[in-house]
Design a protein around this motif. Sequence first.
Motif, mmCIF file in Angstrom:
data_model
loop_
_atom_site.group_PDB
_atom_site.id
_atom_site.type_symbol
_atom_site.label_atom_id
_atom_site.label_comp_id
_atom_site.label_asym_id
_atom_site.label_seq_id
_atom_site.Cartn_x
_atom_site.Cartn_y
_atom_site.Cartn_z
ATOM 1 N N THR A 1 -2.418 1.463 6.217
ATOM 2 C CA THR A 1 -1.693 2.729 5.684
ATOM 3 C C THR A 1 -2.149 4.091 6.885
ATOM 4 O O THR A 1 -3.639 3.766 6.853
ATOM 5 N N GLU B 1 0.812 -0.914 -0.243
ATOM 6 C CA GLU B 1 -0.089 0.030 -0.152
ATOM 7 C C GLU B 1 0.503 0.772 -0.181
ATOM 8 O O GLU B 1 1.803 1.288 0.771
ATOM 9 N N SER B 2 0.393 2.374 -0.512
ATOM 10 C CA SER B 2 0.568 3.556 -0.443
ATOM 11 C C SER B 2 -0.319 4.443 -0.359
ATOM 12 O O SER B 2 -1.118 4.564 -0.788
ATOM 13 N N GLY C 1 -0.611 7.041 2.136
ATOM 14 C CA GLY C 1 -1.524 7.192 2.988
ATOM 15 C C GLY C 1 -0.711 9.209 3.897
ATOM 16 O O GLY C 1 0.225 9.359 3.016
ATOM 17 N N LEU D 1 -5.237 6.635 -2.438
ATOM 18 C CA LEU D 1 -3.995 5.596 -2.014
ATOM 19 C C LEU D 1 -3.893 4.192 -3.046
ATOM 20 O O LEU D 1 -5.084 4.379 -4.221
#
Length: 118
Positions: free
Chosen positions: A112, A6-7, A9, A20
């Motif tokens: 995140t 994930e990325s 946040g 996101l």
Amino acid sequence: QVQLVESGGGLVQPGGSLRLSCAASGSIFSINTMGWYRQAPGQERDVVATIHSSGNTNYADSVKGRFAISRDNAKNTVYLQMNSLKPEDSAVYFCYYGFRIPYSKDYWGQGTQVTVSS
């Protein structure tokens, strides 16, 4: 096995936007559901939005009209565009990947943090 990364946040002011992203890798089945759940302190993990590989989407009532989920099947990536953010949207957001054919399995990202505050 499937890995979810994930990325996107962070900290944003009320009324702001965040996007996101979550990329899945590993043993990916073509028929699947990806999505986002969130968990605030002291609360249960709840669905935010999901999207099936067919394109069908599902949203929590609290985010309808503000959030938009999309996916790129070629990249096995799901996105969540969050607009008009409110303090009550603050939570840890978890990416989800799951399938029911040929057997049932669910995977989760590491989470995140999204914080909406002035």
